[in-house]
Scaffold this motif. Structure first.
Motif, PDB file in Angstrom:
ATOM      1  N   THR A 150       0.839  -1.206   0.000  1.00 42.99           N
ATOM      2  CA  THR A 150       0.000   0.000   0.000  1.00 42.99           C
ATOM      3  C   THR A 150       0.869   1.249   0.000  1.00 42.99           C
ATOM      4  O   THR A 150       0.620   2.201  -0.760  1.00 42.99           O
ATOM      5  N   ALA A 151       1.902   1.242   0.826  1.00 44.32           N
ATOM      6  CA  ALA A 151       2.804   2.394   0.889  1.00 44.32           C
ATOM      7  C   ALA A 151       3.535   2.595  -0.428  1.00 44.32           C
ATOM      8  O   ALA A 151       3.691   3.730  -0.908  1.00 44.32           O
ATOM      9  N   ILE A 152       3.984   1.512  -1.046  1.00 46.72           N
ATOM     10  CA  ILE A 152       4.684   1.606  -2.329  1.00 46.72           C
ATOM     11  C   ILE A 152       3.763   2.198  -3.392  1.00 46.72           C
ATOM     12  O   ILE A 152       4.169   3.053  -4.182  1.00 46.72           O
ATOM     13  N   SER A 153       2.522   1.745  -3.402  1.00 50.60           N
ATOM     14  CA  SER A 153       1.565   2.244  -4.382  1.00 50.60           C
ATOM     15  C   SER A 153       1.326   3.743  -4.206  1.00 50.60           C
ATOM     16  O   SER A 153       1.301   4.498  -5.184  1.00 50.60           O
ATOM     17  N   VAL A 154       1.195   4.185  -2.956  1.00 52.40           N
ATOM     18  CA  VAL A 154       0.950   5.611  -2.696  1.00 52.40           C
ATOM     19  C   VAL A 154       2.168   6.445  -3.088  1.00 52.40           C
ATOM     20  O   VAL A 154       2.042   7.487  -3.745  1.00 52.40           O
ATOM     21  N   VAL A 155       3.362   5.984  -2.695  1.00 47.11           N
ATOM     22  CA  VAL A 155       4.577   6.744  -3.012  1.00 47.11           C
ATOM     23  C   VAL A 155       4.774   6.851  -4.525  1.00 47.11           C
ATOM     24  O   VAL A 155       5.051   7.932  -5.060  1.00 47.11           O
ATOM     25  N   SER A 156       4.624   5.729  -5.218  1.00 48.53           N
ATOM     26  CA  SER A 156       4.826   5.749  -6.671  1.00 48.53           C
ATOM     27  C   SER A 156       3.768   6.596  -7.359  1.00 48.53           C
ATOM     28  O   SER A 156       4.055   7.288  -8.351  1.00 48.53           O
ATOM     29  N   ASP A 157       2.536   6.581  -6.852  1.00 48.38           N
ATOM     30  CA  ASP A 157       1.485   7.430  -7.427  1.00 48.38           C
ATOM     31  C   ASP A 157       1.819   8.912  -7.259  1.00 48.38           C
ATOM     32  O   ASP A 157       1.641   9.709  -8.191  1.00 48.38           O
ATOM     33  N   ILE A 187       2.599  -5.321  -7.922  1.00 47.96           N
ATOM     34  CA  ILE A 187       3.098  -4.023  -7.452  1.00 47.96           C
ATOM     35  C   ILE A 187       4.394  -3.670  -8.165  1.00 47.96           C
ATOM     36  O   ILE A 187       4.676  -2.498  -8.439  1.00 47.96           O
ATOM     37  N   ARG A 188       5.191  -4.671  -8.514  1.00 43.47           N
ATOM     38  CA  ARG A 188       6.426  -4.390  -9.249  1.00 43.47           C
ATOM     39  C   ARG A 188       6.112  -3.873 -10.651  1.00 43.47           C
ATOM     40  O   ARG A 188       6.765  -2.940 -11.144  1.00 43.47           O
ATOM     41  N   TYR A 189       5.113  -4.472 -11.296  1.00 45.95           N
ATOM     42  CA  TYR A 189       4.704  -3.980 -12.614  1.00 45.95           C
ATOM     43  C   TYR A 189       4.136  -2.563 -12.521  1.00 45.95           C
ATOM     44  O   TYR A 189       4.325  -1.740 -13.426  1.00 45.95           O
ATOM     45  N   GLN A 190       3.421  -2.268 -11.440  1.00 45.85           N
ATOM     46  CA  GLN A 190       2.879  -0.912 -11.273  1.00 45.85           C
ATOM     47  C   GLN A 190       3.987   0.125 -11.308  1.00 45.85           C
ATOM     48  O   GLN A 190       3.906   1.134 -12.022  1.00 45.85           O
ATOM     49  N   VAL A 191       5.028  -0.118 -10.520  1.00 44.26           N
ATOM     50  CA  VAL A 191       6.143   0.833 -10.467  1.00 44.26           C
ATOM     51  C   VAL A 191       6.853   0.892 -11.816  1.00 44.26           C
ATOM     52  O   VAL A 191       7.210   1.968 -12.306  1.00 44.26           O
ATOM     53  N   LEU A 192       7.056  -0.274 -12.436  1.00 45.54           N
ATOM     54  CA  LEU A 192       7.739  -0.328 -13.730  1.00 45.54           C
ATOM     55  C   LEU A 192       6.979   0.472 -14.783  1.00 45.54           C
ATOM     56  O   LEU A 192       7.569   1.272 -15.527  1.00 45.54           O
ATOM     57  N   PHE A 193       5.670   0.275 -14.872  1.00 44.56           N
ATOM     58  CA  PHE A 193       4.879   0.961 -15.895  1.00 44.56           C
ATOM     59  C   PHE A 193       4.835   2.466 -15.653  1.00 44.56           C
ATOM     60  O   PHE A 193       4.837   3.265 -16.597  1.00 44.56           O
ATOM     61  N   LYS A 194       4.792   2.883 -14.399  1.00 49.20           N
ATOM     62  CA  LYS A 194       4.814   4.313 -14.109  1.00 49.20           C
ATOM     63  C   LYS A 194       6.140   4.928 -14.534  1.00 49.20           C
ATOM     64  O   LYS A 194       6.180   6.039 -15.073  1.00 49.20           O
ATOM     65  N   LEU A 195       7.212   4.207 -14.292  1.00 46.12           N
ATOM     66  CA  LEU A 195       8.527   4.694 -14.720  1.00 46.12           C
ATOM     67  C   LEU A 195       8.594   4.784 -16.243  1.00 46.12           C
ATOM     68  O   LEU A 195       9.117   5.766 -16.797  1.00 46.12           O
ATOM     69  N   GLU A 196       8.059   3.777 -16.932  1.00 47.00           N
ATOM     70  CA  GLU A 196       8.056   3.796 -18.402  1.00 47.00           C
ATOM     71  C   GLU A 196       7.267   4.988 -18.931  1.00 47.00           C
ATOM     72  O   GLU A 196       7.713   5.696 -19.857  1.00 47.00           O
ATOM     73  N   LYS A 197       6.097   5.225 -18.364  1.00 46.79           N
ATOM     74  CA  LYS A 197       5.263   6.326 -18.853  1.00 46.79           C
ATOM     75  C   LYS A 197       5.904   7.679 -18.551  1.00 46.79           C
ATOM     76  O   LYS A 197       5.825   8.602 -19.369  1.00 46.79           O
ATOM     77  N   CYS A 198       6.550   7.790 -17.394  1.00 46.27           N
ATOM     78  CA  CYS A 198       7.231   9.044 -17.066  1.00 46.27           C
ATOM     79  C   CYS A 198       8.378   9.306 -18.031  1.00 46.27           C
ATOM     80  O   CYS A 198       8.570  10.443 -18.489  1.00 46.27           O
ATOM     81  N   GLU A 199       9.125   8.257 -18.338  1.00 47.67           N
ATOM     82  CA  GLU A 199      10.236   8.414 -19.278  1.00 47.67           C
ATOM     83  C   GLU A 199       9.702   8.797 -20.654  1.00 47.67           C
ATOM     84  O   GLU A 199      10.278   9.650 -21.344  1.00 47.67           O
ATOM     85  N   ALA A 200       8.606   8.168 -21.072  1.00 47.57           N
ATOM     86  CA  ALA A 200       8.006   8.497 -22.362  1.00 47.57           C
ATOM     87  C   ALA A 200       7.526   9.948 -22.380  1.00 47.57           C
ATOM     88  O   ALA A 200       7.745  10.685 -23.352  1.00 47.57           O
ATOM     89  N   ALA A 201       6.868  10.374 -21.305  1.00 50.58           N
ATOM     90  CA  ALA A 201       6.382  11.755 -21.233  1.00 50.58           C
ATOM     91  C   ALA A 201       7.540  12.741 -21.283  1.00 50.58           C
ATOM     92  O   ALA A 201       7.474  13.767 -21.975  1.00 50.58           O
TER      93      ALA A 201
END
Length: 966
Positions: free
Chosen positions: A513-520, A564-578
Motif C-alpha cells: 500500500t505504501a509503495i503504491s501511494v509513493v509511486s502514485d 506491485i512491481r509492474y505498477q512501479v515499472l509501468f509508471k517509470l516507463e510512462k514518465c520516461e516516455a512523457a
C-alpha cells in the motif's frame, strides 16, 4: 485534470506555509521562519549552510557545517563528550585531550579549542560543559580524573588553554575523596546546583561551582540521603549496595528555585532516587525506590522472558514536571539471539506514596544491540522522546496529559527510527529545546548528535499540527521510509541507512500500500518533495525518483508481488516516455502543432501541452491513440500535398517510436528483469504498451508510412536531394514500426497466455501475428533495409519470412553478374548456412515447407545438399509423398518411390489422368528396381488393377458425356 492540479496547488501551498519538504539538493535544508536577534541570525546562517540528510513531515536530520578535524580523522580511540545547547558548544574527550567548539558555527572548519589532559592512569576522563561566567560567551568546563578524584573547574573554557593546565586559579580545583579501588563513573551537569557525580561504590557527590552569592568556587558534599547519626550511616551504607550501585543515569529535573534543582538517578537494576540539590551544598532525598519488580511485572503478561535479562538504561523527567517521567529499559527477547533486543519505554508517576506505571511501550521500529549505553533525551516541550543508540536514533511520542486526568493515555501515537550506516558511531548527544519568538517557532525541539564518521547532526521534530488527533498507520511509516530512501538515499556522503525497513517485519499489505501511494505521488507530481514548476525539470525528477524507488525496492523487498512491481515499472516507463515526448516538442519550434492540437481535443480546449505533461501523464496511452488518429486524418487531408503529408507522418512516427521504443522498451530492458526480477510471463498485469488500441495504432501507422515510402521511392532517382533524405528517415522509421509491432504482438500474446480465460484470445493473436508479420518485414527489402529485415526475423524467430526473404534475395541477385552481386550472393549463402547451423531442423522444416507451398519443388532437392539429412527427416513422415518420391529416385530407392506414388494415387482426390500418370510412374519405378519377389509382384499386380479400373471409369465418363450431348 483540474482535480489533480488542485491537489498539486494545495500541496505547494502546504509546503510554502509549513516549510517542511522539498526535493533535496546538496545544500538542502529545512525552512524555518526567521526572527530578530543576533543569535537567530547566526542560527539561520548555520542552517543555510547545512545539508539535509533526511526529512519528512515529522522530523528532519541536518548535517551542521561545523566539523572539527578530530571528527574527520579515522581515529578508533575512545571518545566521550557532551553538548551544551545554552552556548551551542560541544565537548569531546579522549584519555589525553579535550576539544571544545561551537557546533552552530557556519564555518566548515570551526575554531576548536583543544588542549592536552594530564592523565597518568590513562583512564577516560569525565567532563561537562557548564554555564559561562558573567560577561562571557564561552562555556565553563569541568574535568574529573575518575581514578584520582581530581576535579578542575574553569569558568571559561578558553582559560584552560590560556593557563596550559599549569597555573590554575585559586579555589577552582579540588580532589574528591575516594575509597581504595573506588572510582568515579558518572558526571552530570545539574546547574544551577553545580554538578553531581556517582562512584563505583554507589556514593553520590554534589559539587557546587558557585557560592551562595554566585561567585565561582568549588565545594564538594557527599550525599548520604539517610539522615544523621550512627543508625542513619548504617542504613545509608546498606543502600549503597542496592539502590545506588551501577548507576546508569543522573538527570537534572525541574528547577525548584534560585540555585536549586531536582535530580533523578537510576541504576541498571531499576532502583530510582530523586533529590533536591542546591548550589549551597544542601540536598534532600525525596524518593528512593527499587522499581524492578513493578516494572517487570507490568510487562510479564506479554513478555514473561523479560525478567532474566531486564535492565534499565536511562531515566528522564518530563520538562517542568516534578512527578512524571520516562524510564528506558531493555531485555533480550530470545536467549539464543542476543543481538535482538526489545527496548521498553515506561511512563511513570513518581510519587513516594503513590508510584504508578502509566504506560509501557515496546519500541517496534528497532531491535538491534547498542555498543554504547542507550540514552533518553527529552527536549522541551517534551512531546517527543529521543533515544540515542550507538547506530540509531529513535523518535517517539510521549504520553502527556494533565495530572488531574486519572484516565491517562497508554498508547504511543507514533514512533520512527533514523538508522546510520554500520561504520558510523554516535558518541554523544544533547538536547535543544523548542524556541519561539512572538508565538512563532524559531527552533524546533531536537537533539544534537556528535557522530564519528559523520560530524555533527541535528535531529529535530516538527510540531504536530493535528494536536495528536491523527493516528499514523504502519503504511504511513513505511511510506515515509520509502520517500526518504528515494529522495535522500542517493546522496553519496549521507551517513544514514535507508535499507533496513524489512527488519521490522511490517505486513506485506501495508508495504505494498505504501509503495503504491509513493509511486502514485511521484508519477502524478503531487509529492511534496518535488514541487517544481518547470515542466521538463519536473518530469526529469519524477523519472529519477521512480528509478531510485525501483532500485531500492529490489534490494529491500525482493518478495513483492509481481503486480506491485509492474505498477512501479509501468509508471517509470510512462514518465520516461512523457519526458522524452515533451523534450521533442519543446526543442522543435518547427513542429506542425499536432501535439498541441491533440491535447486540446482531449481536454476540450482547457489544457496546454505543459499542463498535460505536469498533471496528466497517466493518460499518455490515450494520447498515443489520439495522436495516431489525428495523423491519419491529416494524412488523408494532405494526400495531394506530398511535403505536408510527409511532415505529418514523420511526426507521428517519431511520437510513437519515442514512446514505445526509445522510452518504454529501454526502461523495460533495464528494469524488468535486472531490477525487478520479473520473468517473461505477465500474469494479471496488462502491459500498457500492447493494448489493442496500441496494436491498431501501430498497424495503421505502418501502412501509412509504407504508402508514403512507396511514393517517395518512385521519385528517389530525381535530382532532389531532400527526397532522398526524407526517404531515408522514413525507411528508418518503418523499421522501427515493424520492430514495435513484433514486440507488441509477442508481449500481448504472452500476457493472454498467462491466464486460462484469455487462451482463446492468445490463439487468435498468434494467427493474426503469423499472417501479418511477413507484411511488416518483407517490405523492408524493397526499401533498402534488408539487413534490418533479416535481423528482425532472427530476433523474433520468424523462420518462414526468413526463408522467403532469402529466396527472393537470391532471385534478384541471380539477375546480375557483376562483382557486387557475386559478393552479395556469397553473403546470402553464408546467411542461409548460418540459419541451418544455428536453428537446425526448426529452420530447415520451415524452409522446406515454404518451398513446397510455393511450388519450388525442383529447387528443394538441389538447393541445400549439405543438409540432406534434414530433408530426409522432413520427407519421412508421409505427409509429403507427392514430392518425396522424387528424392527417393535421386537416392536410387525405386521401390520406395513407387510405393509412395501408389499411395498418393490412392489417397489424393486428383483427376483420373493424374492418377493414371502417378500409377504408371509407380509401376515403372517398381519394375526398374530390378528386384524380384512376391511383394513386388503383388504391388505391380495391384497397380495394374488400379490402372484397369481407371480405364473403365474413363470409358464410363465418355459414355455419359455422349448421352448428355445427344
Amino acid at each position: 485534470m483540474a482535480q489533480r492540479r488542485s491537489v498539486r496547488l494545495q500541496a505547494r501551498r502546504s509546503r510554502q506555509a509549513s516549510g517542511l519538504l522539498r526535493f533535496p539538493d546538496s545544500s538542502g535544508t529545512a525552512i524555518v521562519p526567521v526572527g530578530p536577534g543576533t543569535m537567530q541570525q547566526e542560527q539561520n546562517r548555520t542552517r543555510d549552510s547545512a545539508m539535509e540528510y533526511t526529512k519528512n513531515a515529522q522530523y528532519c536530520a541536518l548535517k551542521l557545517p561545523a566539523v572539527p578535524n578530530i571528527l574527520k580523522s579515522k581515529n578508533d580511540g575512545s571518545f566521550t563528550g557532551c553538548i551544551d545547547s545554552a552556548t551551542e558548544s560541544a565537548l569531546l574527550l579522549t584519555p589525553t585531550s579535550a576539544y571544545v567548539w561551537k557546533y552552530s558555527s557556519p564555518d566548515h572548519l570551526p575554531t576548536a579549542i583543544s588542549f592536552p589532559i594530564s592523565n597518568a592512569s590513562g583512564a577516560q576522563p569525565l567532563g561537562a560543559l557548564v554555564s559561562p561566567c558573567a560577561g562571557s560567551a564561552e562555556p565553563g568546563l569541568v574535568l574529573v580524573n575518575p581514578t584520582t578524584g581530581q576535579l578542575t573547574y574553569w569558568d571559561a573554557v578558553g582559560g584552560a588553554l590560556a593557563e596550559g593546565l599549569l597555573h590554575r586559579k585559586k579555589g577552582m580545583e579540588t580532589t574528591i575523596p575516594l575509597y581504595q579501588s573506588e572510582t568515579l563513573e558518572y558526571l552530570q551537569n545539574i546547574e544551577p546546583a553545580g554538578v553531581i557525580l556517582a562512584t563505583s561504590t554507589g556514593r553520590f557527590v554534589l559539587v557546587a561551582l558557585h557560592d551562595g552569592v554566585g561567585r565561582p568556587g568549588v565545594a564538594c558534599t557527599a550525599m548520604r540521603g539517610a539522615g544523621t547519626g550512627l543508625w542513619s550511616n548504617i542504613v545509608g551504607f546498606v543502600k549503597l549496595g542496592s539502590t545506588r550501585r551501577d548507576v546508569v543515569a543522573m538527570k537534572p529535573g525541574k528547577l525548584l528555585g534560585r540555585g536549586e534543582r531536582m535530580v533523578v538517578t537510576a541504576n541498571t537494576r531499576g532502583a530510582v532516587t530523586m533529590w533536591h540539590c542546591s548550589r549551597t551544598g544542601d540536598y534532600r532525598l525525596v524518593l528512593e525506590m527499587d522499581l524492578r519488580e513493578q516494572l517487570v511485572t507490568s510487562i510479564a503478561g506479554v513478555y514473561p522472558q523479560a525478567e532474566k535479562t531486564f535492565r534499565v538504561h536511562d531515566i528522564g523527567m518530563l520538562p517542568d514536571d516534578d512527578t512524571r517521567g520516562l524510564l528506558l529499559s531493555s531485555f533480550t527477547y530470545d536467549e539464543e539471539d542476543e543481538e535482538k533486543i526489545y527496548y521498553v519505554l515506561f511512563t511513570a508517576y513518581f510519587d513516594p506514596v503513590d508510584f504508578r506505571i502509566m504506560s509501557a511501550h515496546r519500541i517496534t521500529c528497532y531491535t538491534m544491540h547498542s555498543t554504547r549505553p542507550p540514552r533518553l533525551l527529552l527536549p522541551s516541550p517534551g512531546y517527543t522522546a529521543f533515544i540515542v543508540l550507538s547506530n540509531a536514533v529513535i523518535l517517539l511520542d510521549t504520553v502527556l496529559k494533565p495530572k488531574s486526568d486519572e484516565n491517562l493515555s497508554t498508547t504511543f501515537k507514533w514512533e520512527d527510527v533514523i538508522r546510520f550506516k554500520p561504520e558510523i558511531e554516535l558518541m554523544s548527544a544533547g538536547t535543544e529545546d523548542m524556541s519561539q519568538i512572538n508565538g512563532q517557532v524559531t527552533r524546533h525541539a531536537g537533539i544534537i548528535v556528535v557522530a564519528r564518521g559523520a560530524g555533527v547532526i541535528r535531529i529535530e521534530k516538527f510540531e504536530d499540527e493535528s494536536g495528536g488527533s491523527v493516528v499514523r498507520s504502519s503504511a504511513d511509516v513505511i511510506k515515509s521510509k520509502l520517500e526518504q530512501a528515494v529522495y535522500y538515499g542517493f546522496i553519496d556522503e549521507n551517513p544514514l541507512d535507508f535499507g533496513k525497513v524489512k527488519e521490522v517485519g511490517y505486513d506485506i499489505n501495508d508495504i505494498e500500500t505504501a509503495i503504491s501511494v509513493v509511486s502514485d505521488e511521484i508519477f502524478n507530481g503531487t509529492s511534496l518533495y518535488m514541487q517544481v514548476d518547470e515542466t521538463m525539470t519536473c518530469l526529469t525528477l519524477r523519472c529519477q525518483a521512480l528509478g531510485r524507488l525501483a532500485e531500492h525496492l529490489s534490494v529491500i523487498f525482493p518478495s513483492l508481488s509481481a503486480e506491485i512491481r509492474y505498477q512501479v515499472l509501468f509508471k517509470l516507463e510512462k514518465c520516461e516516455a512523457a519526458k522524452n515526448i515533451y523534450g521533442l516538442w519543446f526543442a522543435s519550434a518547427a513542429r506542425s502543432g499536432m501535439l498541441s492540437e491533440v491535447i486540446s481535443d482531449m481536454t476540450q480546449g482547457s489544457g496546454s501541452v505543459d499542463s498535460f505533461f505536469r498533471d496528466d501523464v497517466s493518460k499518455i496511452d490515450d494520447l498515443i491513440t489520439a495522436f495516431s488518429n489525428k495523423c491519419l486524418v491529416r494524412a488523408r487531408t494532405a494526400s495531394g500535398h506530398r511535403n505536408i503529408m510527409l511532415q505529418q507522418v514523420r511526426e507521428a512516427n517519431e511520437f510513437l517510436l519515442t514512446v514505445l521504443s526509445s522510452s518504454a522498451n529501454v526502461i523495460r530492458s533495464h528494469y524488468k528483469e535486472p531490477v525487478f526480477k520479473l520473468s517473461h510471463a505477465w500474469g494479471v498485469t496488462q502491459p500498457w504498451t500492447s493494448t489493442f488500441d496500441i496494436l491498431n495504432s501501430l498497424s495503421r501507422q505502418f501502412e501509412v508510412t509504407k504508402t508514403v515510402c512507396t511514393s517517395l521511392w518512385e521519385v528517389s532517382d530525381t535530382a532532389d536531394g531532400q527526397v532522398a533524405i526524407n526517404l531515408r528517415e522514413l525507411c528508418d522509421q518503418l523499421v522501427g514500426l515493424a520492430e514495435s509491432l513484433c514486440r507488441a504482438y509477442e508481449e500481448r500474446i504472452s500476457f493472454c497466455e498467462a491466464t486460462e480465460s484469455r487462451r482463446e484470445q492468445a490463439e487468435n493473436l498468434k494467427r493474426a501475428y503469423a499472417e501479418q508479420r511477413p507484411g511488416w518485414l518483407k517490405p523492408l527489402l524493397a526499401f533498402g533495409c534488408g539487413e534490418q529485415a533479416f535481423q528482425l526475423g532472427e530476433r523474433y524467430r520468424d523462420f518462414r519470412t526468413l526463408a522467403e526473404m532469402c529466396r527472393e534475395e537470391k532471385v534478384q541477385l541471380d539477375k546480375f553478374s557483376d562483382e557486387a552481386s557475386r559478393v552479395a550472393q556469397e553473403n546470402l549463402a553464408m546467411r542461409t548456412k548460418y540459419y541451418f547451423d544455428t536453428y537446425g531442423y526448426e529452420f530447415a522444416q520451415t524452409l522446406y515447407q515454404y518451398y513446397i507451398d510455393a511450388g519450388y519443388t525442383s529447387e528443394l532437392f538441389v538447393a541445400f545438399p549439405a543438409y540432406r539429412e534434414y530433408l530426409e527427416r522432413f520427407l519421412s513422415d508421409g505427409k509429403y509423398d507427392r514430392v518425396a518420391w522424387i528424392h527417393d529416385i535421386q537416392e536410387g530407392d525405386f521401390i520406395s518411390a513407387g510405393m509412395k506414388l501408389a499411395n498418393v494415387a490412392e489417397k489424393m482426390e486428383d483427376p483420373l489422368s493424374n492418377k493414371r500418370l502417378q500409377l504408371s510412374i509407380a509401376k515403372l519405378c517398381l519394375i526398374s528396381a530390378g528386384v524380384g519377389g512376391a511383394q513386388v509382384e503383388d504391388d505391380v499386380t495391384y497397380i495394374n488393377e488400379q490402372l484397369d479400373r481407371i480405364d473403365r471409369l474413363e470409358e464410363e465418363d465418355v459414355a455419359v458425356n455422349e448421352v448428355v450431348e445427344e
